[in-house]
Design an enzyme around this catalytic site. Structure first.
Site, mmCIF file in Angstrom:
data_model
loop_
_atom_site.group_PDB
_atom_site.id
_atom_site.type_symbol
_atom_site.label_atom_id
_atom_site.label_comp_id
_atom_site.label_asym_id
_atom_site.label_seq_id
_atom_site.Cartn_x
_atom_site.Cartn_y
_atom_site.Cartn_z
ATOM 1 N N HIS A 449 91.140 48.621 63.159
ATOM 2 C CA HIS A 449 89.990 48.680 62.325
ATOM 3 C C HIS A 449 89.177 48.044 62.183
ATOM 4 C CE1 HIS A 449 91.340 52.869 60.437
ATOM 5 N NE2 HIS A 449 92.768 51.950 61.202
ATOM 6 N N LYS A 709 83.908 49.518 46.408
ATOM 7 C CA LYS A 709 84.565 49.585 47.685
ATOM 8 C C LYS A 709 85.547 48.183 47.341
ATOM 9 C CE LYS A 709 81.128 50.618 50.382
ATOM 10 N NZ LYS A 709 81.042 51.469 51.999
ATOM 11 N N ARG A 710 86.232 47.577 48.557
ATOM 12 C CA ARG A 710 86.724 46.367 48.352
ATOM 13 C C ARG A 710 85.656 45.384 48.621
ATOM 14 N NH1 ARG A 710 88.549 43.200 52.851
ATOM 15 N NH2 ARG A 710 88.301 45.506 54.402
ATOM 16 N N LYS A 715 80.672 43.666 52.505
ATOM 17 C CA LYS A 715 80.194 44.930 52.678
ATOM 18 C C LYS A 715 78.844 44.621 51.977
ATOM 19 C CE LYS A 715 84.918 46.913 53.015
ATOM 20 N NZ LYS A 715 84.853 47.765 53.465
ATOM 21 N N THR A 821 84.918 55.450 55.110
ATOM 22 C CA THR A 821 85.694 56.712 54.798
ATOM 23 C C THR A 821 84.831 57.387 53.758
ATOM 24 O OG1 THR A 821 87.358 55.578 54.065
ATOM 25 C CG2 THR A 821 87.204 56.861 55.924
ATOM 26 N N LYS A 825 82.695 61.143 52.127
ATOM 27 C CA LYS A 825 83.241 61.260 51.338
ATOM 28 C C LYS A 825 81.694 61.816 50.477
ATOM 29 C CE LYS A 825 87.477 59.416 51.101
ATOM 30 N NZ LYS A 825 87.506 57.512 50.398
#
Length: 979
Positions: A449, A709-710, A715, A821, A825
C-alpha cells in the site's frame, strides 16, 4: 405515541397480538429478514427458532442443500447430515417483516435485552433495541451461512488487516436487508425517527484511513458477491484517538465507542487461543523445536456480522481481544497492598488491544506494536487451522491446506503470519521444513500500500529475538533459503552484482552472512590503524602556538603541532540489525499486488525491482475500489433516486457498469436540474454540520471545495492551505467589485487526523485552523471565502461531506500515493477532482475524461530529477510562492511562529528541509489550475455536465470488481450462494 409506556409492557414470549400483528405473523415475518437477490424469501433457521415455530404451528418445508463445486462447473448435491434430526435446519416460506412486526421486535428487545432502566424509551435505548432487532435477522442468515460453508467445505479467503474502518452499521445493515422503509415506519410508530436513531451509533474505532476503509469495502463486496470469507482484526478499546481542535491545534483523547457496549458484536467465549511472548527455544534429541516459558496471554474472539446486499450471505469480521487468565491476578500481593503489581499481568495482556498504532518512539511502544501484530497473526492462524482440521474430519491432509485456505496480508502489519504458520506446521503439526515452506508460500499473499520507505516496516532484530525467539529462528532460515536462491540465480562470478542483490533483497538487513556463505563475497583487507593511548582529540606534544583570526572576529589560540601522532578517527556506530517485513512478505507468499496501475508499476520498477526480476509471475495490479452501496446508494439517497430513474432500475447498485449510461444524458436539462437540486440538498446538510461542529456559518451557494484524508506531508494539505492564503491575499488587495468579479465564493473544507507524534502534520492542522480563524471573521471577505476544519473526521462525517462536495483535492506528490479510495467516492458522487497524476487519479481521469478532471503538477517520472536539481541549488521558486511565505510570516494569522513548518519548504538539503514533497515546485501550476476551476464553476451548465460525467465514469471503481479480481487471480475461490 410509544414513549412513556415502557413500564406497562409485559411479555412472556410475545405470542399475543401486538400493534395489530399476531405473534405468529410477527415471528414468521421476522425470522426471514431480507429478500434474496432472486426474490426467494426462504431462509434457514436454527433449533431455537423452532420453539417459536411450534408455538405458532408454523410448518417448515424441508429441502436438500445444493452447492456449486468450486473445483468444477458441475452442480454437487451435499447431504445435510442434520436432516434426519427433528427439523433442526428446516427452511420455510414466509414474507418479509412489515413495520408492525419490526416494532414488536424492537419493543421486545427494549424490555428483554435491556441495557438501560425501564422507565424511559429515549434515543440511546431506542438505538440499542433497534440494533438488537436487526442483529436477530442477521444472526439467522449468519449462522446459515457458516453452517453451509462447513458442509460445502469450499475454499475460503481470510483477510487480515490491522484496520477496519467500518463506520456506523445500522443503516448499512437494514439497507442491505432491504428494510430501510419498514424500519423507518416502525420507529415512527414508536415515536422516533430513523435518522435520529442512527445518529446515536458511534463509529467503530477500528481504523484510521484508507487502509481500514478499503478492508471494510472489501468485506461488503465479499458478502454481496457470495464469496466465502472472513475478516480478521483487533478489537481496539480506545481506537486511534478522538480529535479535538482547540486554539493550540489538534488534541487527542481516547475514543469511547465501547463505553455503552457494541450491539453488533457477539463474544465467542469458546473461541480463545494462547498467545506467547518471550521465553526460549529448546531442541529435542530428534531436532524438534519447543518454544517454552515467557509470557502467556489469551486472545478471545468477538464476531461482527457483515451482511451482503440482497443476499442471504452474511460473513464475519472476527476481532481479537486480549486478556490474561484470572489465575495471573496475584491475590496475596493485592491483599498486601501492592495493588498495581498484583494486576500487572492482566494489564500487560489487556493493553495490547487498547490503542490502534500506539506511539512507537519508545522501546515500550515498539514492543507493544509488535505484540499487536503477532497477536493478530497467531490468533487468526490458530483459528484458521482449527477450522481446516474440523472440516477435514478424521483425515487431515496438510497438502490440501492451500486448496482450502487463502490468506491475504493487508500491508506489512500481518507479515508475522509467515513465520507463525511455519512454526505451527513444523513445531505443532510435525511437518518438515520443505513441506511447511511449500504450504506457506502457496497460502500467503501480500498487498503493498505504499512506496514511502518509512512505511515499509523494519523491526529491530534484537527486539524480535527477545519477544519472538522461535520466529527469528525461522526468519533466519527463510533468509538463508533466499540467499541460496539468489546465488543460484546470479552465480558468484560477478561479486559486485551478487553483493548488490544480497544487500537489496535479504530479509535481514545489516546482518552478517550465515556461516555457510561466509566465503561468498571477498572483502578487501582493511589497512591497520595505529592505536594510541591518548585521549581522543588531544595531542602528545605541544610546541608552537600561533594566533589566527576566526570568522567571528575573536582571536583564538591554536596549537601548531609538530611530530604529533595521528588522531584516532571517531568510531563509526554499527548500523542497526533489522528485519525487513516487506521483503519477507514478497519471499513468503505467492502473490504481490499494488493497488493502482501507476503504483503497481512503481512497485515493479523501484520498490521491489530485484524481486520482480527474480519472480515476475508474483507481481500483479489490483486497483482499489469502494462499495457503491454505502458510498452512493445509502449515503446519497437523493442522487441514488436520480440514477435509478435515468438508468431505468436499481441494477447499478450491483452492476456499476450501468452508471456509464448516464453519459448520454449529461446535457439533458431536466437531469441537470435534478442533479443540482440533489447537490444543494446535500450541501444544506453539511452547512448544518459545520455550524454544529465549528460554529461557523457557510453559504450553500458557495463552491464546496473539500480535502479530507489523513494529515501527511506527502498528501500536501500544506499546498492547499498555502493556495488558500494566496487567494485571500489577492482578495485583500482588490476592491469589493474586483473580488466578486474574479472569484467564485468558496467554502474550503479540511478534515483528517495527524498522528499524535507527527509534529509537522500537527503544525499543518494548527496553521489551517489559524487561517480559518482570520479569514472566517474578515467582514471584507464575507462569504467569498471560508476555511473550515471539521474535527474528528470519520466515516459518518464522510457520508455527509462526500455527497455535498463539488471539488475535491487529491494533490499528493506524484508517485507517492499508492491509490487512494476517497477519490473514487468523490467521483461516484459527482464531485470533480483536482489532482496530480498519482495513484488512482490516473485511472479516474481516463474514465471520466480529461476535460472533467483538473490536472496540475509534476509527473511521477520527473520527481527524482527535480529533487536532484533542488539538491544542486538550481531550483528557482515562483515569486507568488515567496509572496505567500512572506505574507504568512508577517503575522497576519496570529502570533504563532510558522518557521518550522515553512522551513521544511526551504533550503537545498538536510532532514526536514529542501521541500522533499515539492510544494514549491507545484505551487504555480496549482494556482493556475485553481483559476481554471473558478472559470468552470461560473458556467453551471458546464460544471453540472462535468459532475454527471464523473459519476458515469466511476463505474469501474466498485470494490465488487476488485474482489472478483482477487478471487480469480490470487485466492482461487468461487462464489458459494446459499440455497
Amino acid at each position: 405515541m410509544f414513549q412513556g409506556e415502557m413500564a406497562t409492557w409485559r411479555f412472556s414470549a410475545m405470542p399475543a397480538a401486538t400493534e395489530a400483528v399476531s405473534g405468529r405473523n410477527a415471528v414468521a415475518r421476522f425470522a426471514d429478514f431480507g429478500r434474496g437477490r432472486n426474490g426467494d424469501s426462504r431462509r434457514g433457521i436454527k433449533a431455537d427458532q423452532l420453539v417459536l415455530m411450534r408455538k405458532w404451528q408454523l410448518r417448515p418445508m424441508k429441502r436438500s442443500f445444493s452447492v456449486k463445486n468450486v473445483s468444477s462447473e458441475h452442480q454437487q448435491k451435499v447431504k445435510d447430515p442434520v436432516t434426519q434430526q427433528e427439523e433442526s435446519l428446516a427452511h420455510f416460506d414466509t414474507f418479509p417483516p412489515d413495520a408492525s412486526s419490526i416494532a414488536s421486535s424492537i419493543k421486545h428487545h427494549a424490555e428483554f435485552t435491556p441495557l438501560f432502566s425501564p422507565e424511559k424509551f429515549e434515543l440511546p435505548k431506542a438505538f440499542f433495541a433497534t440494533a438488537q432487532s436487526v442483529r436477530d435477522a442477521l444472526i439467522i442468515n449468519w449462522n446459515a451461512t457458516y453452517n453451509y460453508y462447513e458442509r460445502s467445505n469450499a475454499k475460503q479467503a481470510y483477510y487480515l488487516s490491522m484496520e477496519f474502518l467500518q463506520g456506523r452499521a445500522l443503516l448499512n445493515a437494514i439497507g442491505n436487508l432491504g428494510l430501510t422503509g419498514a424500519y423507518a415506519e416502525a420507529l415512527n410508530k414508536l415515536g422516533h425517527n430513523l435518522e435520529k436513531i442512527a445518529a446515536q451509533e458511534p463509529d467503530a474505532a477500528l481504523g484510521n484511513g484508507g487502509l481500514g476503509r478499503l478492508a471494510s469495502c472489501f468485506l461488503d463486496s465479499l458478502a454481496t458477491l457470495n464469496y466465502p470469507a472472513w475478516g480478521y482484526g483487533l478489537r481496539y478499546k480506545y481506537g486511534l484517538f478522538k480529535q479535538r481542535i482547540t486554539k493550540d491545534g489538534q488534541e487527542e483523547v481516547a475514543e469511547d465507542w465501547l463505553e455503552m457496549s457494541n450491539p453488533w458484536e457477539i463474544v465467542r467465549n469458546d473461541v480463545t487461543y494462547p498467545i506467547k511472548f518471550y521465553g526460549k527455544v529448546l531442541t529435542d534429541s530428534d531436532g524438534k523445536k519447543h518454544w517454552i516459558g515467557g509470557e502467556d496471554i489469551k486472545a478471545v474472539a468477538y464476531d461482527v456480522p457483515i451482511p451482503g446486499y440482497e443476499t442471504k450471505t452474511t460473513i464475519s469480521l472476527r476481532l481479537w481481544s486480549t486478556k490474561a487468565p484470572s489465575g495471573d491476578f496475584d491475590l496475596s500481593v493485592f491483599n498486601s497492598g501492592k495493588h498495581t503489581q498484583a494486576a500487572e499481568s492482566l494489564y500487560n495482556a489487556e493493553k495490547i488491544c487498547y490503542v490502534l498504532y500506539p506511539g512507537d518512539e519508545s522501546l515500550e511502544g515498539k514492543t507493544l506494536r509488535l505484540k499487536q501484530q503477532f497477536t493478530l497473526c497467531s490468533a487468526s492462524l490458530q483459528d484458521i487451522i482449527a477450522r481446516f482440521e474440523r472440516r477435514s474430519g478424521t483425515k487431515v491432509n496438510w497438502k490440501e491446506f492451500p486448496e482450502k485456505v487463502a490468506v491475504q496480508m493487508n500491508d506489512t502489519h500481518p507479515t508475522l503470519c509467515i513465520p507463525e504458520l511455519m512454526r505451527i506446521l513444523m513445531d505443532v503439526k510435525g511437518l518438515s521444513w520443505n513441506e511447511a515452506w511449500n504450504i506457506t508460500q502457496r497460502t500467503m499473499a501480500y498487498t503493498n500500500h505504499t512506496v514511502l520507505p518509512e512505511a515499509l516496516e523494519k523491526w529491530s532484530l534484537e527486539l524480535m529475538q527477545k519477544l519472538l525467539p522461535r520466529h527469528v529462528d525461522i526468519i533466519e532460515m527463510i533468509d538463508q533459503e533466499l540467499i541460496r536462491t539468489i546465488v543460484s540465480e546470479y552465480g558468484t562470478a560477478d561479486s559486485t552484482l551478487l553483493e548488490k542483490k544480497l544487500k537489496q533483497m535479504r530479509i535481514l538487513e545489516n546482518v552478517e552472512l550465515p556461516a555457510e556463505f561466509s566465503d561468498l563475497l571477498v572483502k578487501p583487507k582493511k589497512s591497520p590503524v595505529a592505536v594510541s593511548t591518548d585521549v581522543p582529540g588531544e595531542t602528545e606534544e605541544e610546541e608552537d602556538e600561533e594566533q589566527i583570526e576566526p570568522t567571528d572576529g575573536k582571536s583564538k589560540s591554536v596549537k601548531a603541532i609538530q611530530g604529533k601522532k595521528k588522531k584516532i578517527p571517531e568510531p563509526v556506530p554499527e548500523p542497526p540489525k533489522l528485519v525487513r517485513m516487506a521483503n519477507l512478505c514478497v519471499v513468503g507468499g505467492h502473490a504481490v499486488n499494488g493497488v493502482a496501475a501507476i503504483h503497481s508499476e512503481i512497485v515493479k520498477d523501484e520498490v521491489f525491482n530485484d524481486f520482480f526480476q527474480l519472480w515476475p509471475e508474483k507481481f500483479q495490479n489490483k486497483t482499489n475500489g469502494v462499495t457503491p452501496r454505502r458510498w452512493i446508494h445509502f449515503c446519497n439517497p437523493d442522487l441514488s433516486k436520480i440514477i435509478t430513474s435515468w438508468t431505468g432500475s436499481e441494477d447499478w447498485v450491483l452492476n456499476t457498469e450501468k452508471l456509464s449510461e448516464l453519459r448520454k444524458f449529461a446535457d439533458n436539462e431536466d437531469l441537470q436540474a435534478q442533479w443540482r437540486a440533489a447537490k444543494r440538498s446535500n450541501k444544506l446538510k453539511v452547512a448544518s454540520l459545520i455550524k454544529e461542529k465549528t460554529g461557523y456559518i457557510v453559504s450553500p451557494d458557495s463552491l464546496f471545495d473539500i480535502q479530507v484524508k489523513r494529515i501527511h506531508e506527502y498528501k500536501r494539505q500544506l499546498l492547499n492551505i498555502l493556495g488558500i492564503v494566496y487567494r485571500y491575499k489577492m482578495m485583500k488587495e482588490m476592491s469589493a467589485s474586483e473580488r466578486k468579479k474574479k472569484f467564485v465564493p468558496r467554502v474550503c473544507i479540511f478534515g483528517g487526523k495527524a498522528f499524535a507524534t507527527y509534529v509537522q502534520a500537527k503544525r499543518i492542522v494548527k496553521f489551517i485552523t489559524d487561517v480559518g480563524a482570520v479569514v472566517n471573521n474578515d467582514s471584507d471577505i464575507g462569504d467569498l471565502l471560508k476555511v473550515i476544519f471539521v474535527p474528528d473526521y470519520n466515516v459518518s462525517v464522510a457520508e455527509l461531506l462526500i455527497p455535498a462536495s463539488e471539488l475535491s483535492q487529491h494533490i499528493s506528490t506524484a508517485g507517492m500515493e499508492a491509490s487512494g479510495t476517497s477519490n473514487m467516492k468523490f467521483a461516484m458522487n459527482g464531485c470533480i477532482l483536482i489532482g496530480t497524476l498519482d495513484g488512482a487519479n490516473v485511472e479516474i481521469r481516463q474514465e471520466v475524461g480529461e476535460d472533467n478532471f483538473f490536472l496540475f503538477g509534476a509527473r511521477a517520472n520527473e520527481i527524482a530529477g527535480l529533487r536532484k536539481e533542488r539538491a544542486k541549488g538550481k531550483f528557482v521558486p515562483d515569486p507568488r510562492f515567496e509572496e505567500v511565505k512572506k505574507f504568512v510570516r508577517s503575522g497576519v494569522f496570529g502570533s504563532s511562529s510558522y518557521d518550522e513548518m515553512l522551513g521544511s519548504l526551504e533550503g537545498n538539503e538536510g532532514f526536514g528541509r529542501a521541500d522533499y514533497f515539492l510544494v514549491g515546485k507545484d505551487f504555480p501550476s496549482y494556482i493556475d489550475c485553481q483559476a481554471e476551476v473558478d472559470e468552470a464553476y461560473k458556467d453551471q451548465k458546464r460544471w453540472t455536465r462535468m459532475s454527471i460525467m464523473n459519476t458515469a465514469g466511476s463505474y469501474n471503481f466498485s470494490s465488487d470488481r476488485t474482489i472478483h479480481e482477487y478471487a480469480r487471480d490470487i485466492w482461487n475461490i468461487k462464489p458459494v450462494e446459499l440455497p
